[in-house]
Motif scaffolding. Sequence first.
Motif, short mmCIF file in Angstrom:
data_model
loop_
_atom_site.label_atom_id
_atom_site.label_comp_id
_atom_site.label_asym_id
_atom_site.label_seq_id
_atom_site.Cartn_x
_atom_site.Cartn_y
_atom_site.Cartn_z
N ILE A 22 57.62 -30.79 -5.84
CA ILE A 22 56.45 -30.92 -6.89
C ILE A 22 56.97 -30.58 -8.30
O ILE A 22 56.90 -31.26 -9.43
CB ILE A 22 55.22 -30.14 -6.46
CG1 ILE A 22 54.35 -30.86 -5.23
CG2 ILE A 22 54.29 -30.05 -7.87
CD1 ILE A 22 53.20 -30.04 -5.02
N PHE A 23 57.71 -29.45 -8.28
CA PHE A 23 58.47 -28.99 -9.43
C PHE A 23 59.64 -29.54 -9.83
O PHE A 23 59.62 -30.08 -11.24
CB PHE A 23 58.72 -27.48 -9.38
CG PHE A 23 57.80 -26.53 -9.56
CD1 PHE A 23 57.43 -26.07 -10.84
CD2 PHE A 23 57.06 -25.76 -8.35
CE1 PHE A 23 56.17 -25.18 -10.95
CE2 PHE A 23 56.08 -24.90 -8.43
CZ PHE A 23 55.71 -24.39 -9.86
N ILE A 24 60.30 -30.21 -8.92
CA ILE A 24 61.20 -31.27 -9.17
C ILE A 24 60.75 -32.30 -10.19
O ILE A 24 61.17 -32.79 -10.91
CB ILE A 24 62.25 -31.51 -8.14
CG1 ILE A 24 63.14 -30.44 -7.73
CG2 ILE A 24 63.20 -32.82 -8.40
CD1 ILE A 24 63.69 -30.62 -6.39
N VAL A 25 59.78 -33.01 -9.37
CA VAL A 25 58.87 -34.08 -10.09
C VAL A 25 58.37 -33.88 -11.30
O VAL A 25 58.86 -34.84 -12.49
CB VAL A 25 57.92 -34.86 -9.07
CG1 VAL A 25 57.09 -35.72 -9.55
CG2 VAL A 25 58.80 -35.26 -7.79
N LEU A 26 57.73 -32.86 -11.79
CA LEU A 26 57.09 -32.40 -12.77
C LEU A 26 58.35 -32.10 -14.03
O LEU A 26 58.00 -32.53 -14.96
CB LEU A 26 56.28 -31.17 -12.74
CG LEU A 26 55.12 -31.15 -11.83
CD1 LEU A 26 54.12 -29.92 -11.70
CD2 LEU A 26 54.21 -32.31 -12.52
N ILE A 32 61.84 -36.92 -19.05
CA ILE A 32 61.57 -38.37 -19.38
C ILE A 32 60.41 -38.45 -20.81
O ILE A 32 60.88 -38.94 -21.75
CB ILE A 32 60.66 -39.21 -18.44
CG1 ILE A 32 61.89 -39.33 -17.32
CG2 ILE A 32 60.37 -40.63 -18.91
CD1 ILE A 32 61.34 -40.00 -16.03
N PHE A 33 59.51 -37.58 -20.75
CA PHE A 33 58.43 -37.21 -21.97
C PHE A 33 59.31 -37.07 -23.21
O PHE A 33 59.04 -37.41 -24.17
CB PHE A 33 57.40 -36.32 -21.47
CG PHE A 33 56.46 -36.40 -22.56
CD1 PHE A 33 55.70 -37.25 -23.06
CD2 PHE A 33 56.44 -35.02 -23.56
CE1 PHE A 33 54.81 -37.19 -24.09
CE2 PHE A 33 55.59 -34.89 -24.48
CZ PHE A 33 54.92 -35.90 -24.76
N ILE A 34 60.18 -35.94 -22.99
CA ILE A 34 60.75 -35.41 -24.30
C ILE A 34 62.04 -36.42 -24.57
O ILE A 34 62.02 -36.30 -25.85
CB ILE A 34 61.56 -33.83 -23.60
CG1 ILE A 34 60.34 -32.97 -23.42
CG2 ILE A 34 62.44 -33.55 -24.69
CD1 ILE A 34 61.11 -31.67 -23.17
N ILE A 35 62.41 -37.16 -23.69
CA ILE A 35 63.59 -38.00 -24.19
C ILE A 35 62.73 -39.36 -24.98
O ILE A 35 63.28 -39.61 -26.02
CB ILE A 35 64.38 -38.68 -22.90
CG1 ILE A 35 65.30 -37.58 -22.49
CG2 ILE A 35 65.05 -39.78 -23.40
CD1 ILE A 35 65.77 -38.17 -21.10
N LYS A 36 61.77 -39.59 -24.41
CA LYS A 36 60.95 -40.79 -25.26
C LYS A 36 60.38 -40.37 -26.45
O LYS A 36 60.68 -40.99 -27.44
CB LYS A 36 59.91 -41.19 -24.32
CG LYS A 36 60.20 -42.05 -23.19
CD LYS A 36 59.03 -42.59 -22.63
CE LYS A 36 59.77 -43.61 -21.48
NZ LYS A 36 58.74 -44.55 -20.99
N ALA A 37 60.12 -38.93 -26.67
CA ALA A 37 59.58 -38.62 -27.96
C ALA A 37 60.74 -38.09 -28.92
O ALA A 37 60.91 -38.50 -29.97
CB ALA A 37 58.89 -37.21 -27.77
#
Length: 58
Positions: A22-26, A32-37
């Motif tokens: 779970i922690f790896i997926v999160l 991914i969110f930080i890269i897109k931002a």
Amino acid sequence: MEFLYFPEDKSEYFPAVITLLIFIVLAAVAMIFIIKASQKEEKKTDQIYQEEKQNHDY
């Protein structure tokens, strides 16, 4: 070494493995969110830079 505990019943590892996954997926989702931002901010910065360059080029 009393601080190390390796259970005889290997089913006790399942909660730890599930929590780890779970922690790896999160962490991957956050990355991914930080890269897109970051890419959005880079595009904005490039656009502002190009506008400023055009304004100063007579």
